[in-house]
Design a protein around this motif. Structure first.
Motif, mmCIF file in Angstrom:
data_model
loop_
_atom_site.group_PDB
_atom_site.id
_atom_site.type_symbol
_atom_site.label_atom_id
_atom_site.label_comp_id
_atom_site.label_asym_id
_atom_site.label_seq_id
_atom_site.Cartn_x
_atom_site.Cartn_y
_atom_site.Cartn_z
ATOM 1 N N UNK A 175 49.653 52.648 51.250
ATOM 2 C CA UNK A 175 48.740 52.948 50.154
ATOM 3 C C UNK A 175 47.592 53.831 50.608
ATOM 4 N N UNK A 176 47.153 54.729 49.725
ATOM 5 C CA UNK A 176 46.021 55.607 50.054
ATOM 6 C C UNK A 176 44.923 55.445 48.997
ATOM 7 N N UNK A 177 45.034 56.192 47.902
ATOM 8 C CA UNK A 177 43.992 56.108 46.873
ATOM 9 C C UNK A 177 44.590 56.153 45.477
ATOM 10 N N UNK A 178 43.804 55.717 44.529
ATOM 11 C CA UNK A 178 44.085 55.897 43.107
ATOM 12 C C UNK A 178 42.794 56.392 42.474
ATOM 13 N N UNK A 179 42.896 56.932 41.285
ATOM 14 C CA UNK A 179 41.722 57.431 40.582
ATOM 15 C C UNK A 179 41.261 56.424 39.543
ATOM 16 N N UNK A 180 39.983 56.074 39.614
ATOM 17 C CA UNK A 180 39.389 55.266 38.540
ATOM 18 C C UNK A 180 38.743 56.239 37.567
ATOM 19 N N UNK A 181 39.236 56.279 36.358
ATOM 20 C CA UNK A 181 38.639 57.159 35.342
ATOM 21 C C UNK A 181 37.361 56.501 34.846
ATOM 22 N N UNK A 228 36.352 46.379 35.750
ATOM 23 C CA UNK A 228 37.750 46.179 35.348
ATOM 24 C C UNK A 228 38.603 47.379 35.751
ATOM 25 N N UNK A 229 38.087 48.597 35.520
ATOM 26 C CA UNK A 229 38.828 49.817 35.856
ATOM 27 C C UNK A 229 39.017 49.957 37.374
ATOM 28 N N UNK A 230 37.983 49.610 38.126
ATOM 29 C CA UNK A 230 38.069 49.664 39.595
ATOM 30 C C UNK A 230 39.141 48.698 40.097
ATOM 31 N N UNK A 231 39.123 47.471 39.573
ATOM 32 C CA UNK A 231 40.104 46.469 39.995
ATOM 33 C C UNK A 231 41.518 46.900 39.641
ATOM 34 N N UNK A 232 41.693 47.468 38.442
ATOM 35 C CA UNK A 232 43.020 47.936 38.027
ATOM 36 C C UNK A 232 43.520 49.044 38.957
ATOM 37 N N UNK A 278 46.331 51.891 38.059
ATOM 38 C CA UNK A 278 45.772 53.151 37.576
ATOM 39 C C UNK A 278 46.886 54.043 37.051
ATOM 40 N N UNK A 279 46.511 55.092 36.316
ATOM 41 C CA UNK A 279 47.548 55.922 35.676
ATOM 42 C C UNK A 279 47.789 57.256 36.378
ATOM 43 N N UNK A 280 46.834 57.756 37.142
ATOM 44 C CA UNK A 280 46.932 59.148 37.600
ATOM 45 C C UNK A 280 48.020 59.401 38.626
ATOM 46 N N UNK A 281 48.233 58.483 39.557
ATOM 47 C CA UNK A 281 49.307 58.694 40.543
ATOM 48 C C UNK A 281 50.682 58.602 39.862
ATOM 49 N N UNK A 282 50.795 57.717 38.865
ATOM 50 C CA UNK A 282 52.053 57.613 38.108
ATOM 51 C C UNK A 282 52.297 58.895 37.314
ATOM 52 N N UNK A 283 51.238 59.408 36.676
ATOM 53 C CA UNK A 283 51.374 60.640 35.892
ATOM 54 C C UNK A 283 51.754 61.815 36.782
#
Length: 335
Positions: A95-101, A128-132, A138-143
């Motif tokens: 794991x590296x990073x995800x984006x919290x919008x 909540x967004x940070x924890x998700x 999060x959605x950005x790596x999936x997108x």
């Protein structure tokens, strides 16, 4: 390209060695980096408080920074734009990073109407967004994966999708005690890169924009510094209101209890209990009742030492404040 700044020589070099090294006089100066298409304007901000002070008011330090950034941006440009906040997913294998919008409906409401209530709602949503994001929701790596797998899908070319990933505000937090500042560059020509370090007693930020946006982001810096003070003041005022409210409640409780065991009408807050006709036996009764309201605070000797309603109320208030401080300290240590 990742740049390193040497404290000893004040020299910046590219980690991958693709550009020549050069020197700058100060991070606050506008510098021209040969490997980049445009010169950058760099500013630093140091907030003279951190996790310890913020936690006493029930404020998340990261939410405090992010919401202050958005509020300052709103004040500077009279609009809001997409915010990128890097969140670690290192607890996953590879794991590296995800984006919290970080820009949400709740944070928008706070920017438009900054109150303790709108801040609390925005902070709750931010956490909540940070924890998700941290937990792989999060959605950005999936997108990004979907975009690479289906490049011909028209959704990737839609205006709304392009706008949603146009990060005018790009932010990253570094958790370390060994560094005071570092740099992340802006992603867009008219955007800003904000890197920050949160410590117990300070919060340090580095603001980076392109040279042609220097005037706007100089104003942003001033708005940001002003916003951090205003947010903290909101909660100081709220704490003062709560303290006054608790004192009124304590007065009411004391008066009610005293009346329940005394035939006299209690109207004088500064009159000693004995003069009010409350003897030792009645003080013992009062002590037992008050112990139900304020456990581990009141005993019989307390009523002899603090022998008026006013004195007793101040004593209880002081004990409650110290108790809350100890709880906040435990919460801070747990973080």
């Amino acid at each position: 390209v990742l740049y390193k700044i040497s404290k000893d020589t004040n020299e910046i070099t590219c980690e991958n060695g693709r550009c020549e090294s050069f020197k700058i006089l100060s991070l606050k100066q506008c510098i021209s980096i040969p490997a980049l298409p445009k010169p950058l304007h760099i500013q630093t901000v140091k907030i003279p408080f951190g996790v310890l002070k913020l936690s006493r008011h029930g404020i998340s330090a990261d939410a405090f920074v992010q919401l202050s950034i958005q509020k300052a941006y709103f004040n500077t440009f009279n609009k809001l734009d997409a915010v990128y906040e890097s969140v670690s997913t290192a607890h996953f294998d590879l794991g590296r990073t995800e984006n919290c919008r970080s820009l949400t409906k709740e944070s928008k409401m706070f920017c438009e109407n900054a109150t303790e209530e709108t801040f609390k709602k925005a902070q709750e949503k931010h956490i909540e967004m940070i924890n998700d994001a941290s937990n792989g929701k999060g959605c950005d790596r999936h997108l990004l994966c979907l975009e690479h797998l289906s490049k011909d899908n028209m959704i990737w070319k839609s205006e709304s999708f392009e706008k949603s990933k146009c990060w005018k505000i790009s932010t990253t937090c570094l958790n370390t005690d060994n560094c005071d500042s570092w740099i992340t560059a802006p992603i867009t020509n008219d955007g800003i890169g904000i890197s920050y370090i949160i410590k117990n007693d300070t919060i340090s930020l580095t603001l980076v924009c392109h040279e042609e946006m220097k005037e706007q982001y100089n104003k942003f810096k001033k708005d940001f510094e002003k916003t951090t003070k205003e947010v903290l003041l909101l909660f100081k005022q709220l704490d003062n209101k709560q303290a006054k409210s608790e004192q009124v409640v304590n007065n009411d409780i004391l008066e009610k209890v005293l009346k329940s065991v005394s035939e006299y009408n209690i109207t004088e807050y500064d009159t000693p209990f004995m003069i009010l006709g409350i003897n030792s036996f009645k003080l013992l009764q009062i002590t037992k009742i008050l112990q139900e309201y304020f456990p581990k605070i009141i005993n019989i000797s307390t009523l002899f030492t603090h022998n008026t309603i006013h004195k007793l109320c101040l004593f209880i208030q002081d004990k409650l404040v110290n108790k809350n401080k100890k709880l906040n300290k435990k919460d801070t240590l747990a973080m």
